[in-house]
Design a protein around this motif. Sequence first.
Motif, PDB file in Angstrom:
ATOM      1  N   GLN A  43     -17.956  -6.810  15.871  1.00 23.59           N
ATOM      2  CA  GLN A  43     -18.295  -5.955  14.737  1.00 23.59           C
ATOM      3  C   GLN A  43     -18.013  -4.490  15.039  1.00 23.59           C
ATOM      4  O   GLN A  43     -17.379  -3.791  14.265  1.00 23.59           O
ATOM      5  N   LYS A  44     -18.474  -4.036  16.213  1.00 23.19           N
ATOM      6  CA  LYS A  44     -18.256  -2.642  16.576  1.00 23.19           C
ATOM      7  C   LYS A  44     -16.795  -2.394  16.927  1.00 23.19           C
ATOM      8  O   LYS A  44     -16.237  -1.357  16.622  1.00 23.19           O
ATOM      9  N   GLY A  45     -16.184  -3.374  17.575  1.00 27.18           N
ATOM     10  CA  GLY A  45     -14.801  -3.199  17.990  1.00 27.18           C
ATOM     11  C   GLY A  45     -13.833  -3.088  16.820  1.00 27.18           C
ATOM     12  O   GLY A  45     -12.819  -2.401  16.911  1.00 27.18           O
ATOM     13  N   LEU A  46     -14.165  -3.761  15.735  1.00 28.03           N
ATOM     14  CA  LEU A  46     -13.265  -3.760  14.585  1.00 28.03           C
ATOM     15  C   LEU A  46     -13.683  -2.767  13.501  1.00 28.03           C
ATOM     16  O   LEU A  46     -12.947  -2.560  12.535  1.00 28.03           O
ATOM     17  N   SER A  47     -14.861  -2.150  13.661  1.00 28.52           N
ATOM     18  CA  SER A  47     -15.380  -1.282  12.604  1.00 28.52           C
ATOM     19  C   SER A  47     -14.443  -0.128  12.291  1.00 28.52           C
ATOM     20  O   SER A  47     -14.318   0.293  11.145  1.00 28.52           O
ATOM     21  N   GLY A  48     -13.762   0.386  13.302  1.00 27.33           N
ATOM     22  CA  GLY A  48     -12.867   1.502  13.077  1.00 27.33           C
ATOM     23  C   GLY A  48     -11.567   1.126  12.412  1.00 27.33           C
ATOM     24  O   GLY A  48     -10.770   1.988  12.058  1.00 27.33           O
ATOM     25  N   LEU A  49     -11.354  -0.155  12.207  1.00 28.01           N
ATOM     26  CA  LEU A  49     -10.093  -0.624  11.646  1.00 28.01           C
ATOM     27  C   LEU A  49     -10.212  -0.964  10.167  1.00 28.01           C
ATOM     28  O   LEU A  49      -9.257  -1.356   9.537  1.00 28.01           O
ATOM     29  N   LYS A  50     -11.414  -0.844   9.618  1.00 29.79           N
ATOM     30  CA  LYS A  50     -11.619  -1.240   8.218  1.00 29.79           C
ATOM     31  C   LYS A  50     -10.975  -0.245   7.274  1.00 29.79           C
ATOM     32  O   LYS A  50     -10.896   0.933   7.579  1.00 29.79           O
ATOM     33  N   GLU A  86      -3.090  -7.694  17.597  1.00 31.10           N
ATOM     34  CA  GLU A  86      -3.710  -8.161  18.840  1.00 31.10           C
ATOM     35  C   GLU A  86      -4.079  -6.990  19.737  1.00 31.10           C
ATOM     36  O   GLU A  86      -5.150  -6.979  20.368  1.00 31.10           O
ATOM     37  N   GLU A  87      -3.232  -5.990  19.807  1.00 31.64           N
ATOM     38  CA  GLU A  87      -3.509  -4.831  20.653  1.00 31.64           C
ATOM     39  C   GLU A  87      -4.756  -4.090  20.180  1.00 31.64           C
ATOM     40  O   GLU A  87      -5.584  -3.677  20.990  1.00 31.64           O
ATOM     41  N   ALA A  88      -4.893  -3.938  18.863  1.00 34.41           N
ATOM     42  CA  ALA A  88      -6.055  -3.230  18.322  1.00 34.41           C
ATOM     43  C   ALA A  88      -7.346  -4.014  18.536  1.00 34.41           C
ATOM     44  O   ALA A  88      -8.408  -3.423  18.711  1.00 34.41           O
ATOM     45  N   ALA A  89      -7.243  -5.341  18.526  1.00 29.64           N
ATOM     46  CA  ALA A  89      -8.437  -6.182  18.663  1.00 29.64           C
ATOM     47  C   ALA A  89      -8.752  -6.544  20.103  1.00 29.64           C
ATOM     48  O   ALA A  89      -9.783  -7.153  20.374  1.00 29.64           O
ATOM     49  N   LYS A  90      -7.895  -6.175  21.025  1.00 27.12           N
ATOM     50  CA  LYS A  90      -7.997  -6.632  22.414  1.00 27.12           C
ATOM     51  C   LYS A  90      -9.363  -6.353  23.033  1.00 27.12           C
ATOM     52  O   LYS A  90      -9.999  -7.242  23.609  1.00 27.12           O
ATOM     53  N   LYS A  91      -9.831  -5.105  22.944  1.00 25.59           N
ATOM     54  CA  LYS A  91     -11.090  -4.740  23.579  1.00 25.59           C
ATOM     55  C   LYS A  91     -12.261  -5.508  22.985  1.00 25.59           C
ATOM     56  O   LYS A  91     -13.153  -5.970  23.698  1.00 25.59           O
ATOM     57  N   ALA A  92     -12.275  -5.624  21.654  1.00 30.28           N
ATOM     58  CA  ALA A  92     -13.360  -6.336  20.994  1.00 30.28           C
ATOM     59  C   ALA A  92     -13.380  -7.808  21.394  1.00 30.28           C
ATOM     60  O   ALA A  92     -14.440  -8.382  21.661  1.00 30.28           O
ATOM     61  N   ILE A  93     -12.205  -8.435  21.441  1.00 27.42           N
ATOM     62  CA  ILE A  93     -12.128  -9.845  21.822  1.00 27.42           C
ATOM     63  C   ILE A  93     -12.561 -10.029  23.273  1.00 27.42           C
ATOM     64  O   ILE A  93     -13.307 -10.957  23.609  1.00 27.42           O
ATOM     65  N   GLU A  94     -12.098  -9.143  24.144  1.00 23.55           N
ATOM     66  CA  GLU A  94     -12.445  -9.236  25.564  1.00 23.55           C
ATOM     67  C   GLU A  94     -13.961  -9.172  25.760  1.00 23.55           C
ATOM     68  O   GLU A  94     -14.535  -9.978  26.492  1.00 23.55           O
ATOM     69  N   GLN A  95     -14.603  -8.226  25.089  1.00 25.51           N
ATOM     70  CA  GLN A  95     -16.052  -8.089  25.224  1.00 25.51           C
ATOM     71  C   GLN A  95     -16.781  -9.297  24.656  1.00 25.51           C
ATOM     72  O   GLN A  95     -17.747  -9.786  25.231  1.00 25.51           O
ATOM     73  N   PHE A  96     -16.298  -9.782  23.504  1.00 25.49           N
ATOM     74  CA  PHE A  96     -16.934 -10.942  22.894  1.00 25.49           C
ATOM     75  C   PHE A  96     -16.817 -12.180  23.785  1.00 25.49           C
ATOM     76  O   PHE A  96     -17.793 -12.909  23.987  1.00 25.49           O
ATOM     77  N   LEU A  97     -15.627 -12.443  24.310  1.00 23.92           N
ATOM     78  CA  LEU A  97     -15.429 -13.620  25.150  1.00 23.92           C
ATOM     79  C   LEU A  97     -16.276 -13.542  26.418  1.00 23.92           C
ATOM     80  O   LEU A  97     -16.859 -14.539  26.853  1.00 23.92           O
ATOM     81  N   LEU A  98     -16.355 -12.357  27.010  1.00 30.85           N
ATOM     82  CA  LEU A  98     -17.172 -12.200  28.211  1.00 30.85           C
ATOM     83  C   LEU A  98     -18.643 -12.437  27.885  1.00 30.85           C
ATOM     84  O   LEU A  98     -19.353 -13.120  28.634  1.00 30.85           O
ATOM     85  N   SER A  99     -19.103 -11.903  26.766  1.00 30.97           N
ATOM     86  CA  SER A  99     -20.491 -12.101  26.348  1.00 30.97           C
ATOM     87  C   SER A  99     -20.778 -13.577  26.109  1.00 30.97           C
ATOM     88  O   SER A  99     -21.833 -14.087  26.494  1.00 30.97           O
ATOM     89  N   ASP A 100     -19.837 -14.261  25.488  1.00 28.40           N
ATOM     90  CA  ASP A 100     -20.034 -15.679  25.206  1.00 28.40           C
ATOM     91  C   ASP A 100     -20.066 -16.495  26.495  1.00 28.40           C
ATOM     92  O   ASP A 100     -20.828 -17.457  26.613  1.00 28.40           O
ATOM     93  N   ARG A 101     -19.246 -16.124  27.465  1.00 30.93           N
ATOM     94  CA  ARG A 101     -19.268 -16.828  28.751  1.00 30.93           C
ATOM     95  C   ARG A 101     -20.604 -16.629  29.454  1.00 30.93           C
ATOM     96  O   ARG A 101     -21.139 -17.543  30.091  1.00 30.93           O
ATOM     97  N   LYS A 102     -21.135 -15.413  29.358  1.00 37.99           N
ATOM     98  CA  LYS A 102     -22.443 -15.143  29.956  1.00 37.99           C
ATOM     99  C   LYS A 102     -23.519 -15.995  29.297  1.00 37.99           C
ATOM    100  O   LYS A 102     -24.385 -16.565  29.968  1.00 37.99           O
ATOM    101  N   ARG A 103     -23.456 -16.066  27.980  1.00 43.00           N
ATOM    102  CA  ARG A 103     -24.431 -16.873  27.248  1.00 43.00           C
ATOM    103  C   ARG A 103     -24.389 -18.325  27.692  1.00 43.00           C
ATOM    104  O   ARG A 103     -25.430 -18.957  27.935  1.00 43.00           O
ATOM    105  N   LYS A 104     -23.172 -18.862  27.826  1.00 44.20           N
ATOM    106  CA  LYS A 104     -23.030 -20.260  28.228  1.00 44.20           C
ATOM    107  C   LYS A 104     -23.518 -20.492  29.652  1.00 44.20           C
ATOM    108  O   LYS A 104     -24.129 -21.524  29.951  1.00 44.20           O
ATOM    109  N   LEU A 105     -23.260 -19.547  30.536  1.00 43.72           N
ATOM    110  CA  LEU A 105     -23.747 -19.687  31.908  1.00 43.72           C
ATOM    111  C   LEU A 105     -25.268 -19.734  31.958  1.00 43.72           C
ATOM    112  O   LEU A 105     -25.852 -20.550  32.673  1.00 43.72           O
ATOM    113  N   VAL A 106     -25.910 -18.866  31.187  1.00 45.90           N
ATOM    114  CA  VAL A 106     -27.378 -18.850  31.155  1.00 45.90           C
ATOM    115  C   VAL A 106     -27.914 -20.142  30.552  1.00 45.90           C
ATOM    116  O   VAL A 106     -28.835 -20.760  31.085  1.00 45.90           O
TER     117      VAL A 106
END
Length: 329
Positions: free
Chosen positions: A322-329, A246-266
Amino acid sequence: MKLPLFSSTACLRASLALGVIATATLLVACGGGEGDKKGSSQVAAKVNSGEISVHQVNFVLQRQQGLKPEQAQAVGRRVLEGLVDQELAVQQAIEQKLDRDPRIVSAIEAARRDILARAYADRIAEAAAAPTPEDIKAYYDSKPALFSKRRIYGLQEFNIEANANQKAALQAKIPTLRSAEELAGALKATSIRFAARNVSQAPENIPMGFLDQLAKLSEGQWVVVATPTGLNAALVASAKSAPVTEEAAKKAIEQFLLSDRKRKLVTDGIKALRGSAKIEYVGQFAAAASASADTGSAVEAPTVAPTPPAGASDALDASALQKGLSGLK
């Protein structure tokens, strides 16, 4: 499997900050003594009877992601040279009266409308609330195939062209086959056209509907999905465990959720505007709109509505993950 990727308001603000730094450096580079201070603050270059302002240079610099302060002067000069070339072309276009060509006028107006619509979408998206730690944890826990039980899949994929009868028979037969060679042989024997390939896929590059099925399978098992022209079948040749904390994925999830909220608002904002607007279709479009309303069907068309600033809906190969997790592959 990819979806289009869009720039976010946060990225724009970060680029803006770098653009300001770059402009300050450029002003020093372009300016002369005390007497030139006023002119250099407004004009970067004079081209025949036209001028290129520092603001124009700054606008381009704002869009250069990852620009470092020490790169500002060199990049600023290259940007300016590009704007000089552009200005020369614009001057010739106006001299040849291309700005009066109906096609050019329409293109300029379309670009203007697109810029304004995107600006409105960005304004709506600014109201999106940042995800809380609880939101991030809930998302992490809800997607084990992406995180805690993440696997890298080696797949033998088949894109099969088949009619309705062939599809039904293959959907029943494929899960019983032991190898990709058996499927290829069966398809050749019945003269069914297909294309095959071997691929390695990380889960963040796979649509969620398909990933949910893959996550339930073991090596040697098949997943089969119907398509308009036939079937897509994939044999799980390998599935190597590659969990993400969860710690490693935190930033990627945060950005994704924020982006999705923006999409829904629009999306909700435009839907609300449609609900309160008076929209009347005319001519052939009136007949088409009526037929669509009667049948409840809709024809897929190019996107011309305001584009959400970032993110995607259910496809988790969005830029953030995708970018957030790319370094973890």
